[in-house]
Every structure is written in structure tokens, then in C-alpha cells.
Design a protein around this motif. Structure first.
Motif, short mmCIF file in Angstrom:
data_model
loop_
_atom_site.label_atom_id
_atom_site.label_comp_id
_atom_site.label_asym_id
_atom_site.label_seq_id
_atom_site.Cartn_x
_atom_site.Cartn_y
_atom_site.Cartn_z
N GLY A 374 0.80 -1.22 0.00
CA GLY A 374 0.00 0.00 0.00
C GLY A 374 0.83 1.26 0.00
O GLY A 374 0.37 2.31 -0.44
N GLY A 375 2.07 1.17 0.50
CA GLY A 375 2.94 2.34 0.50
C GLY A 375 3.74 2.49 -0.78
O GLY A 375 3.94 3.60 -1.27
N ALA A 376 4.19 1.37 -1.34
CA ALA A 376 5.09 1.42 -2.48
C ALA A 376 4.36 1.67 -3.81
O ALA A 376 4.82 2.44 -4.65
N ILE A 377 3.22 1.01 -4.00
CA ILE A 377 2.54 1.11 -5.30
C ILE A 377 2.02 2.52 -5.57
O ILE A 377 2.25 3.07 -6.66
N PRO A 378 1.32 3.19 -4.61
CA PRO A 378 0.91 4.57 -4.90
C PRO A 378 2.10 5.51 -5.11
O PRO A 378 1.98 6.52 -5.80
N GLY A 379 3.26 5.19 -4.50
CA GLY A 379 4.43 6.04 -4.65
C GLY A 379 5.43 5.50 -5.65
O GLY A 379 6.64 5.74 -5.52
N ILE A 380 4.95 4.77 -6.65
CA ILE A 380 5.85 4.11 -7.60
C ILE A 380 6.71 5.11 -8.38
O ILE A 380 7.86 4.81 -8.73
N LYS A 381 6.18 6.32 -8.61
CA LYS A 381 6.96 7.32 -9.34
C LYS A 381 8.19 7.73 -8.53
O LYS A 381 9.29 7.88 -9.07
N VAL A 382 8.00 7.91 -7.22
CA VAL A 382 9.13 8.26 -6.35
C VAL A 382 10.12 7.11 -6.27
O VAL A 382 11.33 7.31 -6.30
N VAL A 383 9.61 5.89 -6.20
CA VAL A 383 10.47 4.71 -6.15
C VAL A 383 11.38 4.68 -7.38
O VAL A 383 12.60 4.48 -7.27
N LYS A 384 10.79 4.89 -8.54
CA LYS A 384 11.58 4.84 -9.79
C LYS A 384 12.50 6.05 -9.92
O LYS A 384 13.62 5.93 -10.43
N GLU A 389 13.86 0.48 -6.68
CA GLU A 389 13.10 -0.73 -6.96
C GLU A 389 13.65 -1.93 -6.17
O GLU A 389 12.88 -2.72 -5.60
N ARG A 390 14.98 -2.02 -6.12
CA ARG A 390 15.58 -3.15 -5.41
C ARG A 390 15.30 -3.06 -3.91
O ARG A 390 14.99 -4.08 -3.26
N TYR A 391 15.38 -1.85 -3.37
CA TYR A 391 15.11 -1.66 -1.94
C TYR A 391 13.68 -2.05 -1.60
O TYR A 391 13.44 -2.75 -0.61
N GLU A 392 12.72 -1.60 -2.42
CA GLU A 392 11.32 -1.92 -2.15
C GLU A 392 11.06 -3.42 -2.31
O GLU A 392 10.28 -4.01 -1.57
N THR A 393 11.74 -4.03 -3.29
CA THR A 393 11.60 -5.47 -3.47
C THR A 393 12.12 -6.22 -2.25
O THR A 393 11.50 -7.17 -1.77
N GLU A 394 13.27 -5.75 -1.71
CA GLU A 394 13.84 -6.39 -0.52
C GLU A 394 12.93 -6.19 0.69
O GLU A 394 12.77 -7.11 1.51
N GLY A 642 -6.52 9.13 -13.94
CA GLY A 642 -6.09 8.05 -13.07
C GLY A 642 -6.19 8.42 -11.60
O GLY A 642 -6.55 9.54 -11.22
N GLU A 643 -5.88 7.44 -10.76
CA GLU A 643 -5.92 7.66 -9.32
C GLU A 643 -4.97 8.78 -8.95
O GLU A 643 -3.87 8.90 -9.47
N ARG A 644 -5.42 9.67 -8.04
CA ARG A 644 -4.67 10.84 -7.59
C ARG A 644 -4.44 11.85 -8.73
O ARG A 644 -3.55 12.67 -8.65
N GLY A 645 -5.21 11.75 -9.80
CA GLY A 645 -5.11 12.73 -10.88
C GLY A 645 -3.98 12.45 -11.85
O GLY A 645 -3.49 13.39 -12.51
N ILE A 646 -3.56 11.18 -11.94
CA ILE A 646 -2.50 10.82 -12.88
C ILE A 646 -2.94 11.22 -14.29
O ILE A 646 -4.04 10.91 -14.73
#
Length: 756
Positions: A374-384, A389-394, A642-646
């Protein structure tokens, strides 16, 4: 009036009587003094949890410690004559009361911040005692601070903390109560439940027919070579099997329908209750964990209702019926069949206790997985953007590994318990074969057909026991899930609706803050003694450094949070006495980061007024300078975002948010840094839209760019939760050492630096 009555009369904590042992001690030691005030605290001066009582008399202050069985009452005392004033210090999670004397400060007591209001009142009353002013610890004070020694968030029986916001003790609550409450959702469908029970009874009876027919087949047909009976016996067996299958299907459908309906009701109620909870509930919880309760936990409950309850009913019916049949046929063999049941019963109880605790751990691990997602998917733009990506996967793999280990522990329990159950039933079967075979061959007091039927019933007897032991695991999982779901439902709504709520009078927009203070549960005060009068139609600017309390102040007006102290009036009426929906329907909010929902642009603009016509939506969009860019999309107002106005820029999202506020047409408007995150050209368009929006409304604007507040009727400068300056833009700029002028100069210097 005796001492006990006197002390209870002046006790600030009316939920807890003054301890009798301390009363007896005081009556012996300070009989000549008159008690004026008493209060309990939950910490000692070392910061450890310990109950202490403070008693203020007409001449002294006494601090008493509750004695242990091995200890006596200990008391420290100070004369009121040396005390000049009383001060309260707030630290992180802890507060203290200090006595200020000519020789310095004396720390009188410490307390956890959940008792902060109590000790502010204590300090106020103590000041009045020092000034020899009259006061009374009135009933209203008692009712507003009804906390026990354990606090309002602890169980009165065992002292275990309640789950936050609930009154359910995790230790004292019983699984049977949870199960009974879960079954309460069947009450609206009791006739369907009755029909299902009747279907189940018929199905159970039909499953018991074949073994008896087998006895007749062996003893009366095969051994006597009665071919004329064979045809009828076969037809009856086939007919009973056919009817059994028919009623099994009907029963399964009824249970499945009931399961779906109950989960539908439960999810609807949980989601509706979530909507009624205040922002404070969501501030401390992860979105994924909440979603897991609404979807995952209710699915576990559904599975148990659909398969678990029907199997439990069937197997219990079967057990009762077969037990009667076994004892009617042969009581000696029946007792042998019952031999393994005590082992199975007690083993299941032990297994149930251990697996229940384990399921709670499994639930927490699964909830943690959901929270990571729930935290990583909505913030996927920040993750990328930060290549994480590796940190979130871990992170997810760690959560998944924790969940895996707990599930493996549960598998170990199951892998041990269920084979032991099978072994116990097999031993019973071996004994029946041995003893029953001996009686058929040697004693000859029972026939082969009777033994065959008995063995058939025996396996039908053991099958329910085995099934029920398996269902116990499913039951524990469902009860765990139900406890998590009921935890939400038991969470008290942050804002109770007042019976005498004001509904009728139209809102003008006059807002008054009277001695308003606010703090979160752990931390210093965010707002301190705010006194403010905003006239209807007035435009008020709020400025201050980050953390000064600007957003908190405006969040109190629509009651997103409740003021800790003081009161807020709208048109002369305390907002706590107003209907919450009426209050919020007259308030529009434009946030710094506008939130848009998945759907069309038109749906987002009309979110506050779903019944608005397309003409009204277009009018609001034009007023917000949004119509032109909306019409550039091929689908115009039907464009799906999209969600959050994407798919929209920050300025476009902000203008849609302003259009949403314009369409709502509120009497009070709150602008929370609405232009802080856009470029200059977009800011101009947004500012034009805001100028139209604020016309003839009470408006409170928090501004990042201070130059946008030149047209404000008044500007309030906040610093450390207090209003330190007030005036027009011009008046504040004339103050040479003023805070507002200093902020403007810093902003101008930053702007010049950026240009260079």
C-alpha cells in the motif's frame, strides 16, 4: 463529613475513589488540616509507572505513594507558604508539575500526556488556592475527566491497554463472545437459517441410511440368497444417495448465499464506520493494513461461514445421531468407539489455544505485507525516480519471509496434530475389528451384517471428529479475523453527533476562537490559547514558519480534529453542538496537494454535489480557469483520469480542485497553500480563480508566497502555536523587527538568489 467523603469530594478523578488505606493514614497524620484538592498520577519522579496521590490542604501539599504488601505509606510534604506559583512542563510523552519557590523549582509530580487536561486543571485550582480564591471541583470537571488509574485506554479488570480507540480488552475478551457476535449477523436471515438447518437435518439422516441397508443386504439378502429383496435394497440405496446429493447441493447453496450476504453486510458496515472515523484514526495507521481488514479478514470470515459452519452443523448432527445408533446396536462396541474421543477433545483444545495466538502473528505479518504494498505502489513514481526498486523489493521480501516463517510454524502444528488424530481413530478402528470379529467368530452374539454396519457407522462417527478438529483451525482463523474487524467497528467515532445539533439556521460565516489549545497525544502543544474573531465575509491570511500550527488551526474549523481546550463558535454556536454534516457542507477546502479520484473530470468536479448538472459543472470549471484545458482533451469533461489525478499537471489538478470548491458554493473557504507548488503563469490563473471563489465568503488562506496576501483584510502571523502578530499587509510591513516583515525579506532574498 468524614475524611473519605472529604477526599472524594475534592478528587479530580471521580472514576476512581480515593484509596481507603491512604485516607486512614492522612486522618492520623494531618487531622488538623482541611483537604482542598486531590488527584492521582500514573508516574513517579523517576518516570516509572506507579500510582501516586497528591493532596492539597489549606496549609500544605502532600505526595503519597500507594504501599505494597511489604511497605508502608510514604509521604512527602511542602508548605504552601513557600510556593510562589505553579508551572507545567511538557516533554515528549511526559509532563511534570513544578512548584516555583524563592529557592528555585521543585518537581512535584510527573504524568503521561493522556492526563494533561487533568493536571492543567489541577495547576489552575492550585493557583487559586495560593491566591486564596474560592472554587469548587464541580461535576462537569469530574465528567470530562473520567479516567481510572489505568487511564481510559486500559482494561479496568487487568490493566491491559485497549486497542487504540476501542474498549475491547485483548486478554479479557472471549472467543465465544466474538463468535456469538459474528452469528448475530444471521439474525436478519433467521428464516433462511431455519430452512438451511432443516435441509441439513434431512441430508444428515439420508447419509445414515446406507450402513443400515448394508446390514440388511448381508444378513437378510446375501446370506439367505433373496434375489427378490436385492432389487429393492439396491433401489433404496440408490434413491437415498440421489436424495442425499440433492439436499447436499441445496444446503451448500443456502450456506454460500448466507456467507456472501453476511460478508456483504459486514463489509458495508465496516466501510461505513471507517468513513465516520476522524482523521486521527488514519494518521496512525497504514492504508494497506486497513484494506487488509476490510477485504482479507472478511474473506476469512466468509470462508468459515460458507464451509465451516455448515460442516460444523452437519458433523454435530451426524455425531449425535450415530452415537444413538451405536449404543442401540451394541453398547460394548460403542464404548470402544468412544475411547479415542477424550484424547481428541483435549488435544483439540490445546491445539486451538496455540494456533489462535499463532494466527494473530500470521495476521500481523500479512498486514505488514499489505502495508508495504500500500505504500510502495501509490508512490511508484518516487520509487523509480530514486531507483529504489531493489530496496522496495527487498522490503517486500523481508515482510514475505516473516509471513512465510509464521505460516511454516502453523504447518508444523498441523502436521503434528492431524496425524495424531488419525492415529487415535485408527486405534479405535483396530479395536473394533479385533473385538467385533472375535464376537462374530467365537461368541457369535452378533451377526456379520451387524458388525459391517457398525464399522460403517464407526467411520461415519470418526469422520465428524476428524473434520471438527480440522474445522477448529478454520474457526481460530475466522475468530482472529473477526476480532480484527470488530476492532474497527468498536472504535469510537471521533465525533459524536449531538442530539440537540443545530441544523436549521443558515450559516453566515462568523468564526470565533475562544482560548483554543490543541495538542496531539504525544508532543508539545501545537496551538496555545488562540483567541480570534473572524467576521463573515472577511479574508484572513495565515503565515508562519513550518510547524507553526497554521494547518492545525484551519483543521479545527471543520472538526477534522477536536480542540483540546477552549471552544470554536460559528455564528455564535459552538461547532461541537452543530450537526457535523451541516457544518462541513458549509466549508470548502482547497489543499496544497489536491486529491482527485479515479473517474472522469466531471465526476471529480461534482464530487461535493453529485446531483449537479453539466451546465453547473462547466460554469464552475470556467470560474476556475479550467474549462480551456479540459476541452483540449478528446473526451472533454468525460476524460478519464487516473488515481490521484494521474495524467494531469499540478496546476490542472489544482484548478479542478478549485472548480470542485466553487460548485459546492460554501460559506466558508479554507485555502491551504493552494498556489505553492505551481509555476508563475499557472499561479496567475489559479489566483484569478481564487479571487472569484473568495468573493462574499469567509476565507482563511494559508499562503506560501506572502505577496498573495496583499488583499487580505487581516494577516495573522503564527509562531510556535501562538498568534504573535496581526494586521494588514501594509501595517505588518511597517514593523521594523516584526516576524512578518522578516519572512517577507527572507522570501525576497531567496527570489533574488534564484534569479542570479
Amino acid at each position: 463529613m468524614n475524611w473519605q467523603q472529604k477526599l472524594n469530594e475534592v478528587n479530580l478523578d471521580q472514576a476512581q475513589a480515593f484509596p481507603g488505606q491512604l485516607t486512614a493514614y492522612l486522618e492520623k497524620t494531618i487531622r488538623s488540616e482541611t483537604p482542598k484538592l486531590a488527584v492521582s498520577t500514573d508516574l513517579n519522579l523517576s518516570g516509572r509507572f506507579e500510582e501516586q496521590w497528591i493532596v492539597v490542604t489549606d496549609t500544605s501539599i502532600h505526595v503519597l505513594q500507594q504501599p505494597t504488601p511489604e511497605d508502608k505509606v510514604r509521604m512527602k510534604s511542602w508548605s504552601l507558604a513557600i510556593v510562589r506559583k505553579v508551572d507545567i512542563k511538557n516533554y515528549y510523552g511526559v509532563g511534570s508539575v513544578e512548584l516555583i519557590t524563592a529557592d528555585g523549582a521543585i518537581e512535584l509530580l510527573r504524568f503521561t500526556l493522556r492526563f494533561r487536561q487533568r493536571f492543567y486543571r489541577f495547576a489552575d485550582y492550585l493557583q487559586k488556592i495560593l491566591r486564596e480564591e474560592q472554587f469548587s471541583v464541580d461535576e462537569a470537571v469530574h465528567q470530562s475527566d473520567g479516567e481510572s488509574m489505568y487511564g481510559e485506554n486500559r482494561c479496568p479488570n487487568c490493566g491491559t491497554p485497549f486497542r487504540r480507540g476501542t474498549t475491547t480488552c485483548p486478554k479479557c475478551s472471549k472467543k465465544t463472545e466474538t463468535f456469538r457476535r459474528l452469528l448475530g449477523y444471521l439474525q436478519p436471515y433467521r428464516w433462511k437459517v431455519a430452512l438451511m438447518l432443516l435441509t441439513t437435518l434431512i441430508y444428515t439422516v439420508l447419509t445414515l441410511v446406507p450402513p443400515y441397508l448394508q446390514k440388511i443386504m448381508i444378513d437378510d439378502v446375501i446370506r439367505r440368497s433373496r434375489l427378490d429383496y436385492l432389487r429393492w435394497i439396491v433401489l433404496i440405496i440408490f434413491g437415498s444417495s440421489l436424495l442425499s446429493a440433492l439436499f447436499q447441493g441445496l444446503r451448500s447453496y443456502q450456506l454460500a448465499w448466507l456467507g456472501q450476504k453476511i460478508v456483504y453486510d459486514l463489509r458495508s458496515r465496516v466501510y461505513a464506520h471507517l468513513q465516520s472515523l476522524g482523521l486521527a484514526y488514519y494518521d496512525k495507521r497504514q492504508t494497506g493494513a486497513i484494506m487488509n481488514r476490510v477485504t482479507g479478514d472478511t474473506s476469512s470470515i466468509q470462508n468459515f461461514i460458507v464451509s465451516g459452519i455448515q460442516e460444523t452443523i452437519v458433523q454435530i448432527f451426524t455425531l449425535v445421531a450415530i452415537t444413538i445408533i451405536l449404543f442401540v446396536q451394541d453398547w460394548q462396541l460403542a464404548l470402544i468407539v468412544l475411547l479415542p474421543t477424550p484424547f481428541i477433545f483435549f488435544g483439540t483444545k490445546i491445539f486451538g489455544k496455540r494456533i489462535h495466538k499463532l494466527y494473530h502473528r500470521i495476521w500481523r505479518r500479512r498486514s505488514n505485507m499489505s502495508a508495504v504494498l500500500g505504500g510502495a505502489i501509490p508512490g511508484i513514481k518516487v520509487v523509480k525516480a530514486f531507483t529504489q526498486e531493489r530496496y522496495e523489493t527487498e522490503r517486500f521480501q523481508e515482510a514475505l519471509e516473516d509471513y512465510f516463517h509464521e505460516e511454516v510454524r502453523a504447518i508444523k502444528y498441523r502436521s503434528t496434530f492431524f496425524p495424531l488424530i488419525s492415529l487415535a481413530t485408527s486405534i479405535g478402528a483396530v479395536l473394533i475389528w479385533g473385538y467385533g470379529g472375535y464376537r462374530v467368530i467365537a461368541v457369535r452374539d452378533i451377526s456379520l451384517g451387524t458388525l459391517t454396519a457398525f464399522i460403517g457407522y464407526m467411520w461415519r462417527f470418526y469422520q465428524p471428529i476428524t473434520t471438527l478438529s480440522h474445522l477448529n483451525e478454520q474457526y481460530e482463523g475466522a475468530i482472529t479475523a473477526a476480532e480484527r474487524v470488530f476492532e474497527i467497528l468498536d472504535h469510537q467515532s471521533e465525533f459524536r453527533q449531538v442530539k440537540s445539533a443545530q441544523k436549521a439556521a443558515p450559516v453566515r460565516g462568523e468564526i470565533v476562537f475562544r482560548h483554543v489549545s490543541f495538542y496531539y497525544e504525544a508532543g508539545e502543544e501545537v496551538l496555545k490559547d488562540i483567541n480570534l474573531h473572524i467576521h463573515d465575509g472577511e479574508l484572513i491570511g495565515l503565515v508562519g514558519s513550518s510547524g507553526a500550527g497554521k494547518s492545525t488551526l484551519v483543521n479545527l474549523i471543520p472538526r477534522f480534529y477536536e480542540a483540546t481546550e477552549g471552544e470554536i463558535l460559528l455564528d455564535g454556536v459552538n461547532i461541537e453542538d452543530m450537526d457535523l454534516n451541516v457544518l462541513r457542507s458549509n466549508i470548502g477546502v482547497v489543499l496544497q496537494e489536491p486529491y482527485l479520484f479515479y473517474g472522469t473530470i466531471a465526476e471529480n468536479i461534482s464530487y461535493g454535489r453529485p446531483s449537479a448538472s453539466l451546465e453547473e459543472i462547466v460554469w464552475a470549471a470556467r470560474a476556475a480557469n479550467a474549462h480551456k484545458f479540459i476541452m483540449k482533451f478528446p473526451d472533454g469533461y468525460d476524460t478519464l483520469i487516473g488515481e490521484r489525478g494521474i495524467g494531469l499537471s499540478g496546476g490542472e489538478k489544482q484548478r479542478i480542485s478549485i472548480a470542485r470548491a466553487i460548485l459546492k458554493n460554501p460559506r466558508i473557504l479554507i485555502l491551504d497553500e493552494a498556489t505553492s507548488s505551481v509555476d508563475t503563469e499557472t499561479e496567475k490563473l489559479i489566483q484569478e480563480a481564487i479571487d472569484r471563489l473568495v468573493h462574499n465568503r469567509t476565507t482563511i488562506a494559508i499562503a506560501h508566497r506572502l505577496s498573495t496576501l496583499k488583499n487580505a483584510h487581516r494577516i495573522l502571523v503564527l509562531d510556535k502555536g501562538m498568534i504573535v502578530e496581526e494586521g494588514t499587509h501594509g501595517e505588518l510591513m511597517k514593523k521594523e523587527n516584526g516576524t512578518f516583515r522578516h519572512l517577507v525579506e527572507i522570501q525576497a532574498e531567496v527570489a533574488r538568489t534564484n534569479v542570479v
